[in-house]
Write a protein that holds these residues in place. Structure first.
Motif, short mmCIF file in Angstrom:
data_model
loop_
_atom_site.label_atom_id
_atom_site.label_comp_id
_atom_site.label_asym_id
_atom_site.label_seq_id
_atom_site.Cartn_x
_atom_site.Cartn_y
_atom_site.Cartn_z
N ALA A 1 -36.13 -9.88 -39.20
CA ALA A 1 -36.90 -9.62 -37.97
C ALA A 1 -35.99 -9.14 -36.85
O ALA A 1 -36.38 -8.31 -36.02
CB ALA A 1 -37.65 -10.88 -37.55
N ALA B 1 -43.94 -14.90 -42.39
CA ALA B 1 -44.23 -13.56 -41.87
C ALA B 1 -45.70 -13.17 -42.07
O ALA B 1 -46.05 -12.01 -41.90
CB ALA B 1 -43.33 -12.54 -42.55
N ASP C 1 -47.16 -11.21 -39.24
CA ASP C 1 -46.27 -10.20 -38.65
C ASP C 1 -46.50 -8.88 -39.39
O ASP C 1 -46.03 -8.68 -40.50
CB ASP C 1 -44.81 -10.64 -38.82
CG ASP C 1 -43.85 -9.75 -38.03
OD1 ASP C 1 -44.20 -8.59 -37.75
OD2 ASP C 1 -42.73 -10.22 -37.72
#
Length: 604
Positions: free
Chosen positions: A39, A81, A84
């Motif tokens: 990230a 995640a 995301d």
């Protein structure tokens, strides 16, 4: 010795090191570190990078209390995640959860908005699995002792190897979507809708009850079957019922795999209560018993009188009659052959049997279906045209063609469909029974049938000589003992005791004292001793049978017993003619023809 000690010490240190590493450096921590590192690479600002650098691995937890029992979801600890979108193309567990317009996700100005937010729904409400687990083995539910494996993605080790590959796929999650999205035409649950249609078109509803959908009484209640059972059990019960339960009377429908899958998804969605349901809705369902929904789901066929027979044939095939019955090259292996139905039964009997099987055969396991009267009439018209072909050859050939299905190839009453018939077919190897009855009575049973049972009247197909030839084959091949001269018994032709309330009361007292152990207090043949008896004690509430036999036969059976069965000669235990007369009056008093159906009337 020192070398061995050194090697042993080395291995002990390695093992301790592995244990220490696993205790203090969990896989979920490594997953989170991998996410933070990647990230930061994808971050576009220093503020974002610094925020990621400051994050430390921790157990992520969501507590969901709005959907049934409170759930603790720690799934996002590894699947960090999931929300995301930059990780949409990554591999699990660092993969973003996809968006779905069908499930209500929307996109505005190039940015997706979830309808089902993880903070509100968690993960297990849709996916199943064990939300508290922090190891894939446990959280995904591979262990057979975990109740709910990850739906459509995880199969447990003990599941049948030929079934397991069929039980993977994201489409199985539709079962959980249907916990809230109950609309029949909801675009996100097409398999649930297809399975519901199959549940009715395959006549599953005739045997099974599902609260709010159907009210069958023969098979298990399926209202919460999805909560009780896993996918492998549901698939197995549909694809191969007897593999799961050897004594199952459920037919093998030989469905296509895609149809089995649809039924499995539909049944998995039945968990007793939908999250979107209100108490008022549940109360309304209880008031109707589901009958209205059954009738709304089944699509009646408009019958054209000129095409009645043809339409009746299509209905018999389309409504899964051959899932149980034999007809042509189709054979469900559970119920009688319909090939000669037009010779064995008349129109009114077939029509009434369709509407309520127990009204014509009290111990029938055939369910009552909610077809229209016109559909019943069309199916009746078709069955009346079925007159088969008269079997040719000797008694053996006739036996194989007409009798083997019930009485078995050995004549022992254990034919292919025997376990589904009540009463059980007669064991023709029992010389005690066969040689204690007049030949004329046995021939009459072949030609006239036995009322109230599955023994049909073959008289329109077999003449007396053919019936005697079949009996001769039975005597020679199965009974094997030659017939002997019958003893003359002093049995009254008519009951010497007049029918009265007093006689019935006396007969009931004798029955409870002497007969209830086998025949049951109700006289239905289900007494406590009946479990260990074959053939089973006679159901003395079968009005069709009781009304078909005269007083002499009842007297003889009670006084002298029925050889080849557990029925003893009660004359040896002190019963007088008057006692037997009272018993006969009691038995006749409890036999009233059944009225009404197994459930509400068919659709009009």
């Amino acid at each position: 010795m020192r070398l061995a000690l050194a090697i042993g010490t080395f291995f002990i240190l390695v093992i301790h090191g592995v244990v220490f590493y696993n205790q203090f450096f969990h896989q979920w921590e490594r997953n989170q570190h991998a996410y933070f590192d990647q990230a930061r690479v994808l971050a576009k600002t220093d503020v974002e990078r610094n925020a990621l650098a400051a994050r430390k691995p921790r157990i992520e937890q969501i507590v969901v209390s709005n959907f049934g029992e409170t759930r603790v979801d720690r799934c996002t600890t590894c699947h960090i995640a999931s929300d995301d979108p930059r990780f949409a193309t990554y591999a699990e567990p660092l993969k973003a959860h996809p968006y779905s317009p069908v499930m209500g996700d929307t996109q505005k100005n190039g940015k997706w908005e979830r309808r089902h937010k993880f903070s509100e729904f968690g993960c297990t409400v849709c996916h199943d699995g064990q939300g508290r687990g922090l190891d894939p083995e446990y959280s995904h539910g591979r262990d057979e002792y975990w109740p709910d494996p990850l739906l459509g993605y995880t199969t447990q080790e003990h599941w049948r190897k030929d079934f397991a590959p069929k039980l993977k796929g994201k489409e199985y999650m539709q079962a959980n979507c249907a916990q809230c999205h109950t609309e029949i035409a909801f675009p996100g649950t097409p398999l649930v809708a297809k399975g519901r249609e199959l549940f009715f078109s395959s006549n599953c509803y005739g045997c099974h009850r599902i609260e709010g959908l159907s009210d069958g009484t023969i098979g298990p209640d399926l209202s919460d079957v999805g909560k009780k059972w896993k996918l492998d059990y549901l698939w197995g019960r549909i694809a191969d019922p007897k593999f799961i339960l050897a004594t199952s009377i459920m037919p093998k429908f030989n469905l296509k795999e895609e149809d089995i899958k649809a039924l499995v998804v539909f049944l998995k969605s039945r968990k007793g209560r939908n999250f979107a349901e209100t108490e008022i809705q549940r109360f309304k369902v209880k008031l109707t018993g589901g009958a209205e929904l059954v009738q709304a789901t089944i699509k009646p066929v408009q019958i054209n009188p000129a095409e009645m027979v043809k339409q009746g044939e299509k209905l018999v095939l389309d409504r899964a009659c051959t899932a149980c019955h034999k007809l042509g090259d189709r054979d469900g292996g559970i119920a009688p052959d319909l090939s000669f139905e037009g010779l064995l039964k008349d129109g009114p009997w077939i029509y009434e049997h369709f509407k309520n099987p127990k009204s014509t055969m009290p111990d029938s396991i055939m369910p009552a279906f909610r077809f229209t009267d016109d559909e019943f009439k069309a199916m009746t018209a078709y069955l009346l045209t079925l007159k088969g072909t008269t079997p040719t050859g000797n008694g053996e050939a006739v036996y194989k063609a007409l009798c083997l299905r019930c009485h078995g190839e050995k004549g022992d009453g254990v034919g292919p469909i025997a376990e589904h018939l009540d009463p059980y077919p007669r064991d023709l190897t029992k010389a005690g029974f066969m040689n204690s009855k007049p030949e004329a009575r046995l021939v009459a049973s072949i030609r006239n049938g036995v009322a109230g049972t599955s023994m049909p009247a073959w008289g329109k197909l077999l003449n007396e000589e053919q019936a005697k030839a079949v009996l001769g084959h039975i005597q020679t091949t199965f009974t094997k003992e030659p017939r002997r001269e019958l003893k003359v018994r002093a049995v009254p032709e008519k009951n010497p005791v007049a029918m009265s309330k007093e006689s019935v009361a006396r007969g009931e007292g004798i029955f409870v004292e002497r007969c209830a152990g086998c025949h049951g207090k109700k006289g239905d043949g289900k007494g406590p001793n009946s479990l260990d008896i074959l053939p089973k004690p006679r159901n003395l509430r079968n009005a069709f049978f009781v009304d078909s036999v005269d007083d002499r036969r009842l007297f003889e059976s009670i006084q002298y017993g029925v050889q080849g069965t557990a029925m003893p000669p009660w004359i040896d235990y002190g019963l007088t003619n008057n006692d037997v007369g009272d018993l006969v009056n009691f038995i006749r008093s409890i036999n009233q023809k059944p009225k009404g159906g197994q459930h509400a009337a068919a659709i009009q």
